[in-house]
Design a protein around this motif. Structure first.
Motif, PDB file in Angstrom:
ATOM      1  N   ALA A   1       0.833  -1.200   0.000  1.00  0.00           N
ATOM      2  CA  ALA A   1       0.000   0.000   0.000  1.00  0.00           C
ATOM      3  C   ALA A   1       0.862   1.243   0.000  1.00  0.00           C
ATOM      4  CB  ALA A   1      -0.924  -0.015   1.219  1.00  0.00           C
ATOM      5  N   VAL A   2       1.932   1.191   0.804  1.00  0.00           N
ATOM      6  CA  VAL A   2       2.801   2.359   0.880  1.00  0.00           C
ATOM      7  C   VAL A   2       3.475   2.607  -0.464  1.00  0.00           C
ATOM      8  CG1 VAL A   2       4.883   3.285   1.963  1.00  0.00           C
ATOM      9  CG2 VAL A   2       3.167   2.087   3.347  1.00  0.00           C
ATOM     10  N   LEU A   3       3.904   1.531  -1.117  1.00  0.00           N
ATOM     11  CA  LEU A   3       4.526   1.681  -2.427  1.00  0.00           C
ATOM     12  C   LEU A   3       3.552   2.291  -3.429  1.00  0.00           C
ATOM     13  CD1 LEU A   3       6.640  -1.559  -2.820  1.00  0.00           C
ATOM     14  CD2 LEU A   3       7.416   0.776  -2.393  1.00  0.00           C
ATOM     15  N   ASP A   4       2.271   1.962  -3.227  1.00  0.00           N
ATOM     16  CA  ASP A   4       1.253   2.555  -4.094  1.00  0.00           C
ATOM     17  C   ASP A   4       0.967   4.002  -3.741  1.00  0.00           C
ATOM     18  OD1 ASP A   4       1.002   0.332  -5.559  1.00  0.00           O
ATOM     19  OD2 ASP A   4      -0.765  -0.461  -4.524  1.00  0.00           O
ATOM     20  N   GLY A   5       1.649   4.499  -2.704  1.00  0.00           N
ATOM     21  CA  GLY A   5       1.535   5.915  -2.378  1.00  0.00           C
ATOM     22  C   GLY A   5       0.550   6.246  -1.278  1.00  0.00           C
ATOM     23  N   ALA A   6       0.139   5.232  -0.487  1.00  0.00           N
ATOM     24  CA  ALA A   6      -0.810   5.514   0.597  1.00  0.00           C
ATOM     25  C   ALA A   6      -0.094   6.160   1.764  1.00  0.00           C
ATOM     26  CB  ALA A   6      -1.481   4.218   1.053  1.00  0.00           C
ATOM     27  N   GLY A   7      -0.725   7.171   2.348  1.00  0.00           N
ATOM     28  CA  GLY A   7      -0.162   7.809   3.537  1.00  0.00           C
ATOM     29  C   GLY A   7      -0.542   7.022   4.779  1.00  0.00           C
ATOM     30  N   ASN A   8      -0.052   7.509   5.939  1.00  0.00           N
ATOM     31  CA  ASN A   8      -0.324   6.809   7.192  1.00  0.00           C
ATOM     32  C   ASN A   8      -1.821   6.652   7.444  1.00  0.00           C
ATOM     33  OD1 ASN A   8       2.109   6.041   8.077  1.00  0.00           O
ATOM     34  ND2 ASN A   8       2.446   7.796   9.436  1.00  0.00           N
TER      35      ASN A   8
END
Lengths: 465, 301
Positions: free
Chosen positions: B196-203
């Motif tokens: 998810a983070v790699l997909d650009g999701a923030g905290n």
């Protein structure tokens, strides 16, 4: 997670109470076959007819007052009946131990039924488990054969122990309510205890001027402040008013003396005479604030001296004053005080040696044992004049002096024990009155409504005095 | 062999079932029966009065005040506790630069659990000191930061008494649910979060879209437990509040009304009726809560 245990233990308690109900069912059934109860010859030396050589068993609650005084009475009993073997046992939970013995018809000869685990004395009486104490009251006292035991007791003690017209138990300790202050503090500022409520309000201004709060009170438990309020009402309205209130008579709480008393107390709040935040203080916090000199007066019963003994500063010299007169034309004299007795001694009806039980109480209610009680338990015994000439602690001495002044003018309310659901509403309303959220009229209306509701509720057993 | 197995099973199950029957089921059954009587708790006899106890309940101002206050607790305690616990748990597991939790999270985890170790009685007494009028901890704190205008007798003011009790309940419960949610969050596979983070999701998105759905079961359980806690509140109210239950019934809870009816007024039948009512309220609310929070179960590969 405390939701479960509390509800579960409540249910468990009700199961146990259920078992107790079944057992007490046996109590009434077992009454058909009483154990043989011997009596001896009645002589001047043995006015209660204690049988020769009969043993005696005494079971007492060993609580705040200790067991020294009950042992003292054992010694007197043994001197008078050298052939008897006396067993004396002090317990914390009297009820748990004695319930099965009452049920099986083998109770001890004397019981001090007191403390948190005591048996319901009205239920015991209703089940025919208690001896009529009239013989004891009419017997000559140990101190003076010309004076019967009845005349030795302070006012109200016989009435306190009377259930449905028969005396079933006698209380040993006497509690008096009043206003407590530090004599040394008052001497230092040249204040004197006010005789009327107007004097009280004037003195409050003086005290405030000295940078001390005139009053504090145990705000979390409004009944502490209800005591001076109902004392003022009783003084102005007389003993008939006290009885009218206890008998749930219509408009008793709206009597002008009650309204005037509520107004008097309300003035303390309205005049800002309470230590700030008193309405949120527990009894310990309020009493400690008073002991540390932050407030001049505190309302309390005579147990306060014992309760505060670890925190009372040296030279504090606490004393109790009677609640001042409300008006110049009060129905009761100025020195009248609110008093009540506690620590209930009884003789079971199925005891082996009930005559011995009565004789033991005759020893217990003697001047000699009562004097020892005042010294060892630091409390007032119910025996008249027992504290005369004793070197009492300052608080207790002031209580004894107040009782002396009051003479027969000691009054007490019964509604609190008779109708606890009314007492809760009285306390809530009094809390509101003192927080300034209700005026005396609203206060009286609210309590009168609760009293009327109790009077109209058929499921509540009614009493009359 | 089969017979032997059943005998063993029955032998093993009988004692606990018997104990459960005697000490849990039978008191409940008895309470249901007592609720229909006028039993005073002492006499051997109890008259059946039908549903009179239940109809009386709805005209009893004390009971109605208690219901109102329990309803407030039921709204406030689970919501506040779960929100706080989720926030703290997320900080402990997702916070920090490398998403391994904020610095010192191991220590926080232990510290959060401390309130759980205190008994309710101690909590009540401690917070009584916090709320003491005049020089109590809370008023002192307000004074120190220059907010002395806010000082008051917290437990003696009908407006603040119940919120003050609520705060203690939340404070004491939050630590346990932080630990519960932290454990649940740690079982969320790291690769899902990483993806998810790699997909650009923030905290916040990670928490909302990944973490929360995956720990939803725990939240549901927490909600039910906290609901039961909020329906009780007896011990804290009994110890802390004016009266207790005051001022002016502002902190009256059903447990207290019930206790008073039984042990002060000797109305065991009436008190049992309250207990039975509370039982059904709890049951209904639990069923409702479980249904309302039901979501599709997420299966992790």
């Amino acid at each position: 997670m405390y939701a479960h245990p509390s509800r579960r233990s409540l249910l468990r308690a009700s199961t146990m109470a259920g078992a107790a109900a079944v057992l007490s069912g046996c109590v009434t059934a077992g009454g058909d076959d009483p154990a043989p109860q011997a009596t001896g010859a009645v002589t001047d030396d043995n006015p209660l007819g204690v049988p020769d050589g009969a043993d005696l068993e005494v079971v007492i609650f060993n609580g705040g007052y200790g067991e020294e005084y009950t042992r003292h009475a054992v010694t007197l009993y043994e001197e008078r009946h050298p052939d008897a073997t006396v067993t004396h046992e002090g317990l914390q939970k009297v009820g748990e131990v004695l319930q099965p013995r009452f049920v099986s018809g083998e109770p001890p000869d004397v019981v001090d039924n007191s403390g948190a685990g005591r048996l319901d004395i009205a239920a015991l009486a209703a089940a025919g488990q208690l001896t009529d104490l009239a013989d004891l009251l009419d017997a000559p006292s140990l101190d003076d054969p010309a004076v019967p035991v009845r005349d030795l007791l302070l006012p109200g003690v016989v009435e306190d122990g009377t259930l449905d017209g028969t005396v079933r138990y006698l209380n040993y300790s006497y509690v008096v309510w009043g206003l407590w202050y530090s004599r040394s503090l008052f001497d230092r500022h040249g204040w004197s205890v006010p005789a009327t409520w107007d004097d009280m309000l004037a003195l409050c201004e003086d005290i405030k001027g000295a940078g001390i709060a005139p009053w504090t009170w145990q705000g979390k438990y409004p009944e502490y402040m209800m005591d001076p309020l109902q004392s003022l009402a009783a003084k102005a309205g007389g003993i008939e008013l006290v009885h009218a209130i206890d008998n749930l008579e219509p408009d008793a709480w709206r009597h002008e003396a009650v309204l005037a008393a509520a107004d008097a107390i309300h003035r303390l709040a309205a005049g800002g005479h309470f230590l700030e935040g008193s309405e949120g203080l527990s009894h310990t916090e309020a009493q400690n604030a008073w002991c540390s000199g932050r407030a001049a007066f505190i309302p309390c019963g005579s147990w306060i001296e014992g309760e505060q003994q670890d925190v009372t500063p040296e030279g504090f010299d606490m004393a109790m004053a009677a609640v001042p007169a409300l008006t110049a034309a009060d129905a009761l004299p100025n020195g009248a005080v609110q008093g009540a007795s506690s620590e209930s001694f009884l003789v079971p009806a199925q005891a082996r040696n009930p005559r011995g039980g009565l004789e033991y109480l005759r020893c217990l209610f003697s001047g000699e044992v009562a004097r020892g009680f005042a010294e060892s338990a630091k409390a007032m015994p119910v025996v008249r004049g027992a504290t005369d000439g004793l070197d009492l602690a300052p608080g207790l001495a002031s209580v004894a002096a107040a009782l002396e002044t009051a003479g027969d003018d000691v009054f007490g309310y019964k509604y609190r024990t008779w109708y606890p659901e009314l007492a809760v509403e009285v306390d809530t309303a009094t809390g509101e009155l003192l927080a300034g959220r209700a005026d005396p009229e609203q206060w009286a209306d609210r309590i009168q409504a609760a009293a009327d509701a109790v009077a109209a509720d058929d499921s509540i057993a009614k009493h009359e005095r | 062999m089969r017979h032997g197995k059943y005998r063993f099973l029955i032998g093993a199950l009988a004692p606990p079932l018997l104990l459960y029957g005697v000490f849990v089921v039978s008191p409940y059954a008895q309470a249901f029966y007592l609720a229909l009587t006028d039993w005073d708790g002492l006499s051997a006899e109890a008259r059946l009065v039908g549903l009179a106890n239940f109809t009386d309940l709805w005209g009893d101002p004390l009971f109605l005040a208690a219901l109102r206050n329990n309803a407030f607790l039921l709204l406030a305690v689970p919501t506040a506790t779960i929100a706080l616990a989720l926030f703290f748990a997320a900080c402990l597991t997702l916070g920090g630069r490398r998403r391994r939790g904020v610095r010192g999270s191991g220590l926080y985890r232990i510290v959060y659990f401390f309130p759980q170790l205190l008994s309710v009685a101690i909590l009540g007494v401690l917070f009584q000191f916090v709320y003491t009028p005049g020089n109590g901890l809370l008023n002192g704190l307000l004074d120190a930061v220059g907010l002395d205008a806010l000082q008051r007798s917290w437990l003696a003011d009908p407006a603040t008494a119940l919120p003050a009790v609520t705060a203690v309940m939340v404070w004491s419960a939050v630590g346990f649910y932080v630990v519960l949610f932290t454990a649940a969050m740690e079982s969320v596979p790291a690769d899902i979060v990483e993806a998810a983070v790699l997909d650009g999701a923030g905290n916040l998105t990670v928490f909302r879209r990944i973490t929360l759905p995956l720990v939803w079961d725990s939240v549901q359980v927490a909600y039910v437990y906290l609901g039961i806690l909020a329906l009780d509140g007896f011990a804290l109210v009994q110890i802390m509040t004016v009266g207790p239950g005051g001022p002016d019934n502002a902190t009256e809870v059903i447990g207290l009304t019930l206790y008073r009816a039984a042990f002060t007024y000797g109305e065991f039948g009436y008190a049992s009726a309250m207990g039975v009512t509370l039982f059904f309220i709890t049951l209904t609310l639990t069923a409702l809560a479980l249904r309302a929070t039901k979501r599709e179960r997420v299966e992790l590969a």
